[in-house]
Design a protein around this motif. Structure first.
Motif, PDB file in Angstrom:
ATOM      1  N   PRO A 130       0.846  -1.329  -0.143  1.00  0.00           N
ATOM      2  CA  PRO A 130      -0.019  -0.071  -0.012  1.00  0.00           C
ATOM      3  C   PRO A 130       0.914   1.174  -0.100  1.00  0.00           C
ATOM      4  O   PRO A 130       1.944   1.199   0.287  1.00  0.00           O
ATOM      5  N   ASP A 131       0.328   2.324  -0.218  1.00  0.00           N
ATOM      6  CA  ASP A 131       1.073   3.595  -0.198  1.00  0.00           C
ATOM      7  C   ASP A 131       1.324   3.907   1.203  1.00  0.00           C
ATOM      8  O   ASP A 131       0.552   3.386   2.163  1.00  0.00           O
ATOM      9  N   GLU A 132       2.470   4.629   1.321  1.00  0.00           N
ATOM     10  CA  GLU A 132       2.727   5.002   2.821  1.00  0.00           C
ATOM     11  C   GLU A 132       2.786   6.656   2.912  1.00  0.00           C
ATOM     12  O   GLU A 132       3.310   7.203   1.961  1.00  0.00           O
ATOM     13  N   THR A 133       2.210   7.201   3.888  1.00  0.00           N
ATOM     14  CA  THR A 133       1.994   8.526   3.979  1.00  0.00           C
ATOM     15  C   THR A 133       2.810   8.992   5.237  1.00  0.00           C
ATOM     16  O   THR A 133       2.627   8.605   6.352  1.00  0.00           O
ATOM     17  N   VAL A 134       2.922  10.498   4.991  1.00  0.00           N
ATOM     18  CA  VAL A 134       3.496  11.247   5.899  1.00  0.00           C
ATOM     19  C   VAL A 134       2.748  12.628   6.023  1.00  0.00           C
ATOM     20  O   VAL A 134       2.410  13.030   4.667  1.00  0.00           O
ATOM     21  N   ASN A 135       2.250  13.047   6.987  1.00  0.00           N
ATOM     22  CA  ASN A 135       1.487  14.408   6.876  1.00  0.00           C
ATOM     23  C   ASN A 135       2.134  15.247   7.977  1.00  0.00           C
ATOM     24  O   ASN A 135       2.152  14.789   9.248  1.00  0.00           O
ATOM     25  N   ASN A 136       2.472  16.553   7.623  1.00  0.00           N
ATOM     26  CA  ASN A 136       2.854  17.538   8.837  1.00  0.00           C
ATOM     27  C   ASN A 136       4.141  16.955   9.393  1.00  0.00           C
ATOM     28  O   ASN A 136       4.160  17.205  10.775  1.00  0.00           O
ATOM     29  N   SER A 137       5.022  16.424   8.771  1.00  0.00           N
ATOM     30  CA  SER A 137       6.172  15.938   9.523  1.00  0.00           C
ATOM     31  C   SER A 137       7.589  16.139   8.551  1.00  0.00           C
ATOM     32  O   SER A 137       7.499  15.506   7.536  1.00  0.00           O
ATOM     33  N   SER A 138       8.571  16.734   9.295  1.00  0.00           N
ATOM     34  CA  SER A 138       9.714  16.851   8.403  1.00  0.00           C
ATOM     35  C   SER A 138      10.849  15.998   9.190  1.00  0.00           C
ATOM     36  O   SER A 138      11.936  15.957   8.809  1.00  0.00           O
ATOM     37  N   THR A 139      10.566  15.298  10.051  1.00  0.00           N
ATOM     38  CA  THR A 139      11.474  14.233  10.714  1.00  0.00           C
ATOM     39  C   THR A 139      11.473  12.937   9.901  1.00  0.00           C
ATOM     40  O   THR A 139      10.411  12.276   9.596  1.00  0.00           O
ATOM     41  N   LEU A 140      12.727  12.542   9.483  1.00  0.00           N
ATOM     42  CA  LEU A 140      12.768  11.450   8.942  1.00  0.00           C
ATOM     43  C   LEU A 140      12.393  10.110   9.653  1.00  0.00           C
ATOM     44  O   LEU A 140      12.565   9.907  10.714  1.00  0.00           O
TER      45      LEU A 140
END
Length: 137
Positions: free
Chosen positions: A1-11
């Motif tokens: 599935p797609d992997e999503t990051v929202n509102n985060s600049s932390t690797l």
């Protein structure tokens, strides 16, 4: 599935794109990433972590790498973050990474990490179909 990051600049570690290395092994690796986001604001950054004392040398190719509007190649080394800045939005950006990892005495994972460059309240995604292929040499 797609992997999503929202509102985060932390690797953060990618859930699927990693592999284990034993001590004193050498591997070749190809990563194909397909990323998307709704606007140009968040952009995309990545880093490849390797076991302690391992070396990674490779090249990254991306259509919008570093804010340009053409295909660009950039040398990469382990542990250094790389920014892929998009000039347009609502599209899929392909990124290809080819590298060789020479491991020392420490076993461990080769791990893709990624995040938004600018934390933005919108989804940045690594899409299904992205893949990592590694071959022991």
């Amino acid at each position: 599935p797609d992997e999503t990051v929202n509102n985060s600049s932390t690797l953060q570690d990618d859930n699927d794109l990693f592999f284990a290395m034993l001590a004193n092994e050498t591997w070749g690796m190809d990563i194909w990433l397909y990323i998307s986001h709704a606007t140009i604001t968040p952009d995309f950054k990545l880093r490849i972590n390797v076991p302690a004392a391992a070396t990674l040398v490779g090249i990254a190719n991306g259509t919008y790498l570093l804010g340009t509007t053409q295909n660009v190649r950039q040398m990469i080394v382990a542990g250094m973050p790389y920014i892929f800045a998009d000039n347009t939005n609502t599209h899929v950006t392909p990124i290809h990474i080819r590298a060789t990892i020479v491991n020392g005495a420490n076993a461990g994972n080769v791990q893709l990490q990624w995040a938004q460059v600018a934390a933005t309240v919108e989804d940045t995604k690594v899409l299904i179909g992205s893949n990592l292929v590694a071959t022991r040499k």
